[in-house]
Write a protein that holds these residues in place. Structure first.
Motif, mmCIF file in Angstrom:
data_model
loop_
_atom_site.group_PDB
_atom_site.id
_atom_site.type_symbol
_atom_site.label_atom_id
_atom_site.label_comp_id
_atom_site.label_asym_id
_atom_site.label_seq_id
_atom_site.Cartn_x
_atom_site.Cartn_y
_atom_site.Cartn_z
ATOM 1 N N ILE A 98 52.674 -8.959 38.567
ATOM 2 C CA ILE A 98 53.052 -10.368 38.549
ATOM 3 C C ILE A 98 52.650 -11.052 39.851
ATOM 4 N N LEU A 99 52.929 -10.428 40.982
ATOM 5 C CA LEU A 99 52.618 -11.048 42.270
ATOM 6 C C LEU A 99 51.116 -11.147 42.502
ATOM 7 N N ASP A 100 50.388 -10.135 42.053
ATOM 8 C CA ASP A 100 48.923 -10.172 42.218
ATOM 9 C C ASP A 100 48.301 -11.327 41.447
ATOM 10 N N GLU A 101 48.834 -11.601 40.245
ATOM 11 C CA GLU A 101 48.217 -12.600 39.379
ATOM 12 C C GLU A 101 48.835 -13.990 39.490
ATOM 13 N N TYR A 102 50.109 -14.056 39.895
ATOM 14 C CA TYR A 102 50.794 -15.354 39.882
ATOM 15 C C TYR A 102 51.464 -15.713 41.217
ATOM 16 N N GLN A 103 51.338 -14.859 42.211
ATOM 17 C CA GLN A 103 51.862 -15.073 43.570
ATOM 18 C C GLN A 103 53.383 -14.968 43.669
ATOM 19 N N THR A 104 54.101 -15.523 42.718
ATOM 20 C CA THR A 104 55.564 -15.406 42.735
ATOM 21 C C THR A 104 56.063 -15.120 41.319
ATOM 22 N N ILE A 105 57.263 -14.567 41.236
ATOM 23 C CA ILE A 105 57.874 -14.302 39.931
ATOM 24 C C ILE A 105 58.243 -15.618 39.252
ATOM 25 N N ALA A 106 58.629 -16.616 40.037
ATOM 26 C CA ALA A 106 58.944 -17.935 39.469
ATOM 27 C C ALA A 106 57.711 -18.556 38.827
ATOM 28 N N ASN A 107 56.550 -18.410 39.460
ATOM 29 C CA ASN A 107 55.310 -18.923 38.867
ATOM 30 C C ASN A 107 55.011 -18.236 37.537
ATOM 31 N N TYR A 108 55.198 -16.925 37.501
ATOM 32 C CA TYR A 108 54.986 -16.168 36.262
ATOM 33 C C TYR A 108 55.925 -16.689 35.168
ATOM 34 N N ALA A 109 57.184 -16.907 35.542
ATOM 35 C CA ALA A 109 58.162 -17.385 34.562
ATOM 36 C C ALA A 109 57.743 -18.736 33.996
ATOM 37 N N LYS A 110 57.218 -19.599 34.833
ATOM 38 C CA LYS A 110 56.810 -20.936 34.378
ATOM 39 C C LYS A 110 55.521 -20.892 33.560
ATOM 40 N N ILE A 111 54.520 -20.168 34.060
ATOM 41 C CA ILE A 111 53.196 -20.174 33.429
ATOM 42 C C ILE A 111 53.165 -19.334 32.154
ATOM 43 N N VAL A 112 53.776 -18.155 32.191
ATOM 44 C CA VAL A 112 53.685 -17.216 31.072
ATOM 45 C C VAL A 112 54.874 -17.309 30.135
ATOM 46 N N LEU A 113 56.074 -17.419 30.689
ATOM 47 C CA LEU A 113 57.283 -17.402 29.856
ATOM 48 C C LEU A 113 57.717 -18.793 29.418
ATOM 49 N N GLY A 114 57.094 -19.825 29.961
ATOM 50 C CA GLY A 114 57.435 -21.187 29.547
ATOM 51 C C GLY A 114 58.760 -21.682 30.078
ATOM 52 N N ILE A 115 59.216 -21.126 31.190
ATOM 53 C CA ILE A 115 60.460 -21.583 31.795
ATOM 54 C C ILE A 115 60.173 -22.853 32.591
ATOM 55 N N THR A 116 60.986 -23.869 32.408
ATOM 56 C CA THR A 116 60.739 -25.156 33.057
ATOM 57 C C THR A 116 61.372 -25.202 34.449
ATOM 58 N N ASP A 117 60.895 -26.158 35.252
ATOM 59 C CA ASP A 117 61.499 -26.369 36.574
ATOM 60 C C ASP A 117 62.976 -26.709 36.440
ATOM 61 N N SER A 118 63.325 -27.461 35.410
ATOM 62 C CA SER A 118 64.721 -27.830 35.176
ATOM 63 C C SER A 118 65.569 -26.587 34.892
ATOM 64 N N GLU A 119 65.030 -25.662 34.105
ATOM 65 C CA GLU A 119 65.764 -24.433 33.797
ATOM 66 C C GLU A 119 65.918 -23.557 35.041
ATOM 67 N N ILE A 120 64.912 -23.530 35.876
ATOM 68 C CA ILE A 120 65.010 -22.761 37.122
ATOM 69 C C ILE A 120 66.086 -23.347 38.028
ATOM 70 N N GLU A 121 66.143 -24.678 38.111
ATOM 71 C CA GLU A 121 67.185 -25.318 38.915
ATOM 72 C C GLU A 121 68.565 -25.018 38.337
ATOM 73 N N LYS A 122 68.671 -24.991 37.016
ATOM 74 C CA LYS A 122 69.953 -24.648 36.384
ATOM 75 C C LYS A 122 70.357 -23.230 36.735
ATOM 76 N N LEU A 123 69.411 -22.293 36.699
ATOM 77 C CA LEU A 123 69.714 -20.914 37.074
ATOM 78 C C LEU A 123 70.262 -20.843 38.485
ATOM 79 N N LYS A 124 69.651 -21.583 39.381
ATOM 80 C CA LYS A 124 70.104 -21.575 40.786
ATOM 81 C C LYS A 124 71.490 -22.190 40.924
#
Length: 352
Positions: free
Chosen positions: A321-347
């Protein structure tokens, strides 16, 4: 003062261990216990004082309800913490992911997210304890076949979601581990015997391949995307995530959540490896059983490797994940379709 996290480990009904993870010299501190998972409690009970990073201490753990601890340093800093592996009859790998520090200098809240083995063997003696955790949501990573054969006991949860990532190796290892059928052990022993004859001495590569498939296969991506979206709904908190043993499928899901929240890589790996600590005594019995079944040390070692806990397993998925997307959050957004709003909710839900 730079403290990565503080945690306790239950040894028996009176003996416990405190671990303070830091590279710094500690000031003097006091430790209290409470039933409330907040520093704002007015009902803190003094336990002991010390200045060491690792301390053995006596505490008689109540059987009906979870307790938390407060550590107060003489410099004024206070932290809430709890037992990392919960003492529950019938579960050996039920853990709280609280306390881990993130890159935003916030910490994961205690008592909000649990990871575990399955609830099929939960004993009546710990049923009230589990219900008192206030679990709203169970996320089950097992297949429908596994669930039908070993259904969970209910713990007063409001809803259960099945998020099956199609993890055949983990499922096979789980059946082997539980020993639910003699045929499953015999079949696995025969499979392992063939592998050893081919010169393959352990199942490490299978476990590594499985972790990588979690990152790349569509069915796995859909399962873990569903998981993260469920967790981003505050009504689903506290949550309880599990597969059979609570290591590989659950481990990948918690790696994603912790990574999205900003937990450092070394602590994500640490959390994954705690399964080995949780089942240290059981592992000795497993190997003995496999050796009795196979009558061959090499075959027993291969069988054992299919549910071993190794850093290389979880690092395979993290590093990809880090090699291809730099961060796990980027992977979640690009591949898993998690939105910035959902990430803020998680936090908002899981950090303090």
């Amino acid at each position: 003062m730079n403290i990565r996290f503080v945690e306790a480990f239950y040894k028996n009904d009176t003996e416990n261990e405190l671990y303070i993870h830091t590279d710094e010299i500690l000031p003097h501190y006091q430790v209290y216990w409470t039933y409330e998972n907040t520093l704002q409690t007015h009902h803190r009970n003094f336990l002991f004082e010390n200045d060491q990073k690792q301390v053995q201490f006596e505490f008689v753990y109540p059987k009906h309800k979870r307790v938390y601890f407060i550590i107060h340093f003489d410099n004024g800093i206070e932290l809430l913490f709890g037992h990392r592996i919960l003492p529950i009859d019938g579960l050996y790998n039920c853990r709280d992911i609280g306390g881990y520090l993130t890159d935003s200098k916030k910490r994961i809240k205690w008592g909000k997210c649990y990871r575990s083995d399955y609830l099929y063997y939960l004993k009546d003696s710990s049923l009230d304890y589990m219900m008192n955790l206030g679990i709203q949501t169970i996320i089950d990573f097992r297949s429908l076949k596994e669930i039908s054969e070993s259904p969970n006991r209910h713990i007063n949860e409001k809803q259960t979601y099945v998020c099956d990532p199609n993890a055949q190796i983990a499922e096979i290892a789980g059946v082997l581990q539980s020993g639910e059928t003699k045929n499953s052990e015999q079949d696995m022993a025969e499979y392992a015997r063939h592998k050893v004859a081919e010169g393959v001495l352990n199942g490490d590569q299978k476990m590594i391949d499985q972790q990588i498939r979690f990152t790349t296969e569509k069915i796995s991506q859909e399962a873990f995307s569903k998981t993260i979206k469920i967790l981003s709904n505050p009504q689903n908190c506290p949550s309880f995530q599990h597969c059979r043993g609570g290591k590989d499928r659950t481990g990948f899901a918690l790696m994603l959540l912790e990574g999205i929240l900003g937990v450092h890589k070394e602590d994500i790996v640490y959390d994954y490896l705690l399964t080995a600590k949780a089942r240290e005594e059981k592992n000795k019995l497993y190997y003995k059983r496999f050796l009795e079944e196979s009558q061959d040390e090499a075959v027993a070692h291969y069988m054992y490797s299919l549910f071993d806990t190794k850093e290389s397993y979880i690092l395979a998925s993290i590093d990809k994940i880090l090699d291809e997307y730099q961060t796990i959050a980027n992977y979640a957004k690009i591949v898993l379709g998690i939105t910035d709003s959902e990430i803020e909710k998680l936090k908002e839900i899981y950090l303090e």
